[in-house]
Motif scaffolding. Structure first.
Motif, mmCIF file in Angstrom:
data_model
loop_
_atom_site.group_PDB
_atom_site.id
_atom_site.type_symbol
_atom_site.label_atom_id
_atom_site.label_comp_id
_atom_site.label_asym_id
_atom_site.label_seq_id
_atom_site.Cartn_x
_atom_site.Cartn_y
_atom_site.Cartn_z
ATOM 1 N N ILE A 78 0.801 -1.249 -0.068
ATOM 2 C CA ILE A 78 0.048 -0.001 -0.112
ATOM 3 C C ILE A 78 0.944 1.402 -0.091
ATOM 4 C CG2 ILE A 78 -1.827 1.186 1.046
ATOM 5 C CD1 ILE A 78 -2.546 -1.323 2.614
ATOM 6 N N THR A 79 0.665 2.216 -0.827
ATOM 7 C CA THR A 79 1.350 3.375 -0.979
ATOM 8 C C THR A 79 1.242 4.265 0.434
ATOM 9 O OG1 THR A 79 -0.516 4.700 -1.865
ATOM 10 C CG2 THR A 79 1.207 3.740 -3.372
ATOM 11 N N PRO A 80 2.240 4.930 0.880
ATOM 12 C CA PRO A 80 2.196 5.675 2.159
ATOM 13 C C PRO A 80 0.718 6.621 2.227
ATOM 14 C CG PRO A 80 4.435 5.448 1.186
ATOM 15 C CD PRO A 80 3.831 4.971 0.156
ATOM 16 N N LEU A 81 0.776 7.052 1.023
ATOM 17 C CA LEU A 81 -0.467 8.325 0.973
ATOM 18 C C LEU A 81 -1.584 7.427 1.258
ATOM 19 C CD1 LEU A 81 -0.994 11.252 -0.063
ATOM 20 C CD2 LEU A 81 -1.627 10.303 -2.086
ATOM 21 N N VAL A 82 -1.973 6.219 0.750
ATOM 22 C CA VAL A 82 -3.106 5.771 1.158
ATOM 23 C C VAL A 82 -3.145 5.053 2.611
ATOM 24 C CG1 VAL A 82 -4.618 3.637 0.414
ATOM 25 C CG2 VAL A 82 -3.371 5.188 -1.256
ATOM 26 N N VAL A 83 -2.010 4.829 3.053
ATOM 27 C CA VAL A 83 -1.873 4.224 4.428
ATOM 28 C C VAL A 83 -2.339 5.646 5.353
ATOM 29 C CG1 VAL A 83 -0.386 3.715 6.266
ATOM 30 C CG2 VAL A 83 -0.226 2.658 3.939
ATOM 31 N N GLY A 84 -1.795 6.674 5.166
ATOM 32 C CA GLY A 84 -2.085 7.833 5.809
ATOM 33 C C GLY A 84 -3.616 8.030 5.951
ATOM 34 N N LEU A 85 -4.274 8.167 4.497
ATOM 35 C CA LEU A 85 -5.683 8.302 4.573
ATOM 36 C C LEU A 85 -6.450 7.274 5.317
ATOM 37 C CD1 LEU A 85 -5.957 9.158 0.869
ATOM 38 C CD2 LEU A 85 -6.148 10.867 2.720
ATOM 39 N N ILE A 86 -6.009 5.927 5.035
ATOM 40 C CA ILE A 86 -6.841 4.735 6.050
ATOM 41 C C ILE A 86 -6.522 5.198 7.472
ATOM 42 C CG2 ILE A 86 -6.544 2.669 6.723
ATOM 43 C CD1 ILE A 86 -5.687 2.027 3.788
ATOM 44 N N PHE A 87 -5.455 5.533 8.135
ATOM 45 C CA PHE A 87 -5.285 5.541 9.547
ATOM 46 C C PHE A 87 -5.971 7.120 9.965
ATOM 47 C CE2 PHE A 87 -2.277 2.270 9.410
ATOM 48 C CZ PHE A 87 -2.231 1.828 10.786
ATOM 49 N N ARG A 88 -6.081 8.078 8.953
ATOM 50 C CA ARG A 88 -6.767 9.127 9.308
ATOM 51 C C ARG A 88 -8.060 9.010 9.627
ATOM 52 N NH1 ARG A 88 -7.249 14.650 5.831
ATOM 53 N NH2 ARG A 88 -8.548 15.811 7.330
ATOM 54 N N ALA A 89 -8.735 8.073 8.653
ATOM 55 C CA ALA A 89 -10.241 7.748 8.756
ATOM 56 C C ALA A 89 -10.654 6.707 9.980
ATOM 57 C CB ALA A 89 -10.587 6.949 7.465
ATOM 58 N N LEU A 90 -9.626 6.006 10.220
ATOM 59 C CA LEU A 90 -9.790 5.071 11.615
ATOM 60 C C LEU A 90 -9.689 5.692 12.629
ATOM 61 C CD1 LEU A 90 -7.621 1.952 10.513
ATOM 62 C CD2 LEU A 90 -9.937 1.962 10.841
ATOM 63 N N LEU A 91 -8.877 6.951 12.878
ATOM 64 C CA LEU A 91 -8.590 7.539 14.260
ATOM 65 C C LEU A 91 -9.417 8.973 14.249
ATOM 66 C CD1 LEU A 91 -4.756 6.972 14.259
ATOM 67 C CD2 LEU A 91 -6.395 5.541 15.453
ATOM 68 N N MET A 92 -10.401 9.076 13.369
ATOM 69 C CA MET A 92 -11.122 10.292 13.564
ATOM 70 C C MET A 92 -11.852 10.334 14.780
ATOM 71 S SD MET A 92 -10.308 12.611 11.380
ATOM 72 C CE MET A 92 -11.710 13.663 11.463
ATOM 73 N N PRO A 93 -11.941 10.963 15.710
ATOM 74 C CA PRO A 93 -12.789 11.020 17.006
ATOM 75 C C PRO A 93 -14.130 10.929 16.742
ATOM 76 C CG PRO A 93 -11.863 13.309 16.925
ATOM 77 C CD PRO A 93 -11.226 12.553 15.518
ATOM 78 N N ASP A 94 -14.730 11.580 15.731
ATOM 79 C CA ASP A 94 -16.365 11.685 15.477
ATOM 80 C C ASP A 94 -16.843 10.332 14.987
ATOM 81 O OD1 ASP A 94 -16.025 14.315 16.354
ATOM 82 O OD2 ASP A 94 -15.644 15.058 14.341
ATOM 83 N N TYR A 95 -16.171 9.792 13.857
ATOM 84 C CA TYR A 95 -16.789 8.508 13.220
ATOM 85 C C TYR A 95 -15.547 7.541 12.856
ATOM 86 C CZ TYR A 95 -14.506 10.988 9.407
ATOM 87 O OH TYR A 95 -13.794 11.813 8.584
ATOM 88 N N GLY A 96 -14.326 7.719 13.302
ATOM 89 C CA GLY A 96 -13.274 6.765 12.990
ATOM 90 C C GLY A 96 -13.714 5.231 14.030
ATOM 91 N N LEU A 97 -13.403 4.129 13.221
ATOM 92 C CA LEU A 97 -13.612 3.141 13.813
ATOM 93 C C LEU A 97 -12.822 2.587 14.803
ATOM 94 C CD1 LEU A 97 -15.306 0.312 13.185
ATOM 95 C CD2 LEU A 97 -13.260 -0.744 12.085
#
Length: 297
Positions: free
Chosen positions: A115-134
């Motif tokens: 996985i490219t680092p850019l996509v990895v960053g986007l994945i973890f950003r979505a996972l760690l969002m305090p409002d809706y992150g898993l």
């Protein structure tokens, strides 16, 4: 022409395409970057540039934002690479035995590397969002992070970025070290086992000394890559909060593409390149020393 002259001319013609590519892609951009760094050159006023010599480099050394970016880059590189080497070596030892289960595990743990680092960053950003992150939602809910998430606070943001890099690149380090383990001479290990050496003693006295060149090689590759970190920081924190996660490469991009200060951006990029060159030189020296000791020369 003699045969030797024709052969020499043939080799020269064969080397011309590769040499042209290196000059066009490598040497020419570096030369232009050095030239730009010696001028007060801004894209907002491209016709009014003037020679400042080492003035941009002096600004790099005195600018607190650049110093903070350099400090963040060093902390990120040292922390991430040290953890990746330790975890990668542990994973390589666990997968040392060549059986079907270990081969399946090796194929699975290499998924993050694809996985490219850019996509990895986007994945973890979505996972760690305090409002809706898993993950981030529950971390904030149970007080394990601040109410605005891990990326909203300086220490936790930098630590999270280090964790992301460890998650992505530990499998690559493990693969490199596993290749080194499989290349170890089996007769030396059998002799150590026959002499009554325990597993810990074989690891400390035989495996690690023989693996030293491979360890240094993996360290050099990862340090060079980690020192120019940009992608994951850009899509997760953007260098924030404040300058808590700003890196040298991100700072250079901001100066060049946001503030259009090409001269200062080139100076920062050249300082980054110099740091990478110093690290590579030190690692090559350590690699040669470790290789001599491993082979008894």
């Amino acid at each position: 022409m003699s045969y030797a002259d024709r052969r020499r001319l043939f080799l020269v013609f064969m080397a011309v395409p590769a040499l042209s590519y290196v000059v066009a892609v490598g040497v020419w951009p570096i030369a232009k970057g050095i030239w730009f760094s010696l001028y007060d050159y801004s894209l907002l006023r491209p016709a009014r540039n003037h020679f400042v010599g080492l003035g941009n480099y002096a600004d790099v050394l005195t600018d607190p934002v650049t110093r903070r970016a350099f400090f963040n880059t060093v902390v990120f590189t040292v922390s991430a690479v040290a953890a990746e080497l330790a975890l990668g070596f542990a994973v390589a030892l666990a997968l040392w035995r060549d059986d079907r289960f270990n081969r399946i595990c090796l194929a699975l743990i290499l998924i993050p590397v694809t996985i490219t680092p850019l996509v990895v960053g986007l994945i973890f950003r979505a996972l760690l969002m305090p409002d809706y992150g898993l993950v981030g939602y529950y971390l904030a809910e149970y007080g394990l992070s601040g109410p605005h998430g891990l990326f909203a606070y300086g220490p936790s943001a930098l630590a999270t970025l280090i964790f992301i890099d460890i998650w992505e690149w530990t499998p690559l380090v493990a693969l490199i070290l596993l290749a080194g383990l499989k290349a170890l001479p089996g007769d030396i290990l059998e002799a150590a086992r026959a002499d009554g050496a325990t597993a810990i003693q074989r690891l400390r006295l035989v495996v690690i000394p023989l693996m030293a060149p491979t360890i240094v090689l993996a360290m050099m590759l990862r340090m060079i890559d980690a020192f120019r970190i940009f992608d994951s920081i850009y899509v997760t924190t953007g260098g924030g909060p404040g300058d808590a996660t700003n890196s040298l490469m991100l700072h250079a991009v901001k100066q060049g593409l946001e503030f259009f200060n090409i001269g200062l951006a080139s100076a920062i990029a050249n300082v980054t390149l110099l740091g990478i060159a110093v690290m590579a030189t030190v690692c090559i020296f350590l690699f040669r020393q470790a290789d001599r000791r491993a082979h008894g020369t």
